[in-house]
Motif scaffolding. Structure first.
Motif: not given
Lengths: 255, 271
Positions: A66-69, B33-38
Motif C-alpha cells: 500500500l505505502g512503500l512500494f 503525494i498521490k493517494h496520500f491516505l492510502k
C-alpha cells in the motif's frame, strides 16, 4: 471489503511461510533434544509470540504494497521527470546512509567488533577505545552503503553491466583481504550482510525498479535490481580499507 | 512495557527513512503525494506490522533458537568420547541438520525476501515464480549456514570459503541467463536481515564456545558472509534449470511461445 479479503489472503500466506520454522523447531524439540523447556519459556508465551509474528508479517507485507512500494516508485519517476541527477544522487546517498546508521544489527556487530579488535591488541584495550572504534566502524559502514546506493543508481542511469562491477568488487575484496589485519576480515565480511534492513530492502528495490522503468531504454529486470548487491559488497571494501589505512588513526586518536 | 519499547524502537528505525522520503518529496520534488491516505495507512501498517513481528521474534523464536543452539552443542548432548580424545567433526551431525533446516525455514519467512520476490514476480511478467525464487534462496542460505557451521567445527580460515564461493559465483554468472543476474546478486543481500541473523549468531557462538581451541569472538564471525554468497549461486542455478526446461519445450511446439517466454528466449540468445 476488498482490503479485508486481501488481508485474509495475506494471513494465509503468512501462516504458510511460518509453518516450516514451527515444524523444524517442533521436530528438534520433540524428537532430537527431548528435554523439557526451561521455566522461563512457557508454551503459552511461545504460542503468543508466534501469533505476533504472523500478524506482524501480514500487516508488514500489506503495508509495503500500500505505502512503500508505490511511494518508492513514484518518487523515482518524479526524479527522472525533474531531470536532476544531482538531487537523485543526494537522495540515494541519504537513503543509504540514513537507513544504515541506526540499524540495530549493525550497532550490535560494531560493538562486538570493538571488543574483538581491542582484545587482539590492534587498538588500546579500554572501553573508550572500544566505543570509539565501534562508532567509527558504524559511520564507515553507513558511508559505504550511501556510496553503494549512489553507485547503483548511477549504474541504472548509464546502463553499466552489473555483473562486471560486482565481480570487480569481489576482486578488490580479495586483494584487500590479503593486506588487511586478519582480525578484521571476518568483521568486514559480516558487515556486508547486516546492512540491509527490512525497511531499506523494499524501498531500495522499489527505487531501482521505478528508475529502470522510468528511464528510456532500461529494462526493469536487467537494470532495476542490483542496488542491494552493491550495498552488500561496498561495506566489505570500506571496512577492509579502514583496517589497512584507518586503524592507526583511531589508535592514535584515543591514546 | 516490552511492547511499548519495541514499538518505540521500530519507530526510531523507520523515522529517518520516512523523514528522508517526505523531505525530498516536499522540498525537492514539491508535488503532493498521490493517494496520500492510502500511503499513510500503508506506512502505519509497516510500522505496526514490523513491531509485532519483532515482538513475536523476541518472545518466541529467538529464545527458542538460542536454547536449541546451546543444547545441540553442549557436551551432554553430543556422543560420549573417551577422556582426552578429539571429537570427530561428524559428531556434530545434528548441528549441521539443524543449521540447514533452520536456515531454510527462517529464510522462507524473511519479510525483505518476500518483498523482493513480489517485485521480481511483478516485473518479470510471470516468468519468475515468487515462491520458487524464495525456495532457491532458502536452499542457498541453508547450504551457506551449514558450511559455516562445519568451518567453525574444523577451524578452517574463512577466506578459503569466501574465495571458493566467489569463484563459483563468477562461473555461474558467465553461464546464466543475463536477466537473472541482478536479481541473483540482490538475493544474496536480502536474506540476512531480521529472523536469520540472531539465530545464526547464536549457533555460531554456541559452536565456537563448545569446541576447544575456538574463540567465540573470532570464529563466531563469518557465518553471515557465507550465508550471503550461496543464495546467489542457487538463484542462478534455478534460472539455468528454468532456461534448460524452456529450451526443451519449444522444440515440440515452436509457434506457441507466449510473449514472456519469447523475451526470455531473446535474452538467452543474446548470450
Amino acid at each position: 471489503m476488498n482490503v479485508i479479503h486481501s488481508l485474509a489472503l495475506q494471513l494465509k500466506n503468512s501462516l504458510r511461510d511460518l509453518l516450516p520454522v514451527v515444524l523444524v523447531i517442533g521436530f528438534f524439540q520433540i524428537i532430537v533434544i527431548r528435554q523439557p523447556l526451561p521455566d522461563t519459556l512457557a508454551l503459552l508465551d511461545l504460542a503468543l509470540g508466534l501469533l505476533f509474528v504472523v500478524i506482524g508479517l501480514t500487516l508488514f507485507i500489506k503495508g509495503l504494497e500500500l505505502g512503500l512500494f508505490p511511494l518508492g516508485e513514484s518518487l523515482a519517476r518524479a526524479f527522472v521527470q525533474k531531470g536532476s541527477v544531482t538531487w537523485l544522487l543526494l537522495f540515494a546517498f541519504a537513503l543509504g546512509f540514513g537507513s544504515t546508521v541506526a540499524e540495530p544489527a549493525l550497532i550490535a556487530v560494531a560493538a562486538r567488533a570493538g571488543v574483538v579488535v581491542s582484545e587482539s591488541g590492534l587498538i588500546e584495550n579500554s572501553s573508550l577505545a572500544q566505543t570509539s572504534f565501534a562508532f567509527t566502524l558504524r559511520m564507515i559502514v553507513a558511508l559505504s552503503v550511501g556510496t553503494a546506493v549512489v553507485v547503483g543508481v548511477l549504474r541504472i542511469f548509464k546502463g553499466w553491466p552489473l555483473h562486471l562491477m560486482i565481480i570487480g568488487g569481489y576482486v578488490i575484496v580479495l586483494l584487500l583481504t590479503l593486506l588487511a589485519p586478519a582480525e578484521l576480515v571476518g568483521i568486514a565480511y559480516d558487515s556486508g550482510g547486516v546492512t540491509t534492513s527490512t525497511i531499506t530492502v523494499p524501498l531500495v528495490t522499489a527505487l531501482g525498479v521505478g528508475l529502470a522503468s522510468a528511464i528510456k531504454g532500461r529494462n526493469p529486470m536487467l537494470d532495476g535490481f542490483g542496488l542491494i548487491a552493491f550495498a552488500s559488497v561496498m561495506p566489505i571494501i570500506f571496512v577492509l580499507l579502514f583496517g589497512i589505512f584507518g586503524l592507526g588513526l583511531v589508535a592514535e586518536g584515543t591514546s | 512495557m516490552n511492547m511499548l519499547t519495541t514499538f518505540w524502537d521500530t519507530l526510531r528505525d523507520i523515522f529517518p527513512i520516512v523523514a528522508i522520503i517526505f523531505g525530498f518529496q516536499y522540498l525537492v520534488i514539491r508535488k503532493p503525494i498521490k493517494h496520500f491516505l492510502k500511503v499513510a495507512i500503508g506506512f502505519l501498517m509497516v510500522w505496526v506490522g514490523l513491531s509485532f513481528f519483532l515482538l513475536g521474534l523476541e518472545q518466541a523464536l529467538f529464545p527458542m533458537g538460542e536454547l536449541m543452539a546451546s543444547q545441540l552443542t553442549s557436551p551432554d548432548f553430543l556422543p560420549a568420547i573417551t577422556e582426552g580424545a578429539h571429537r570427530h567433526w561428524s559428531d556434530y551431525y545434528w548441528v549441521y541438520i539443524f543449521a540447514f533446516t533452520i536456515g531454510a525455514s527462517t529464510t522462507i519467512a524473511e519479510p525483505s525476501l518476500i518483498a523482493v520476490s513480489i517485485k521480481a514476480g511483478e516485473i518479470s511478467g510471470g516468468t519468475i515464480n515468487p515462491f520458487t525464487l524464495r525456495l532457491a534462496v532458502a536452499l542457498g542460505m541453508a547450504f551457506g549456514i551449514t558450511l559455516g557451521a562445519w568451518r567453525i567445527v574444523m577451524g578452517l580460515p574463512l577466506q578459503w570459503f569466501v574465495l571458493g564461493a566467489y569463484c563459483l559465483v563468477i562461473v555461474q554468472t558467465l553461464r546464466s541467463p543475463k536477466s537473472i543476474i541482478p536479481l541473483a546478486f540482490d538475493s544474496g543481500g536480502v536474506t540476512t536481515s531480521t529472523i536469520t541473523v540472531p539465530i545464526i549468531a547464536a549457533l555460531g557462538l554456541g559452536l565456537a564456545s563448545s569446541i576447544p581451541g575456538r574463540s567465540a569472538l573470532m570464529d563466531g564471525f563469518g557465518m553471515i558472509a557465507l550465508a550471503c554468497l550461496f543464495p546467489i549461486i542457487t538463484v542462478m542455478g534455478y534460472a539455468q534449470i528454468a532456461q534448460w526446461r524452456s529450451n526443451r519445450k519449444p522444440q515440440k511446439e515452436p509457434f506457441l511461445g507466449t510473449s514472456a517466454t519469447k523475451s526470455h528466449q531473446g535474452d538467452t540468445n543474446a548470450l
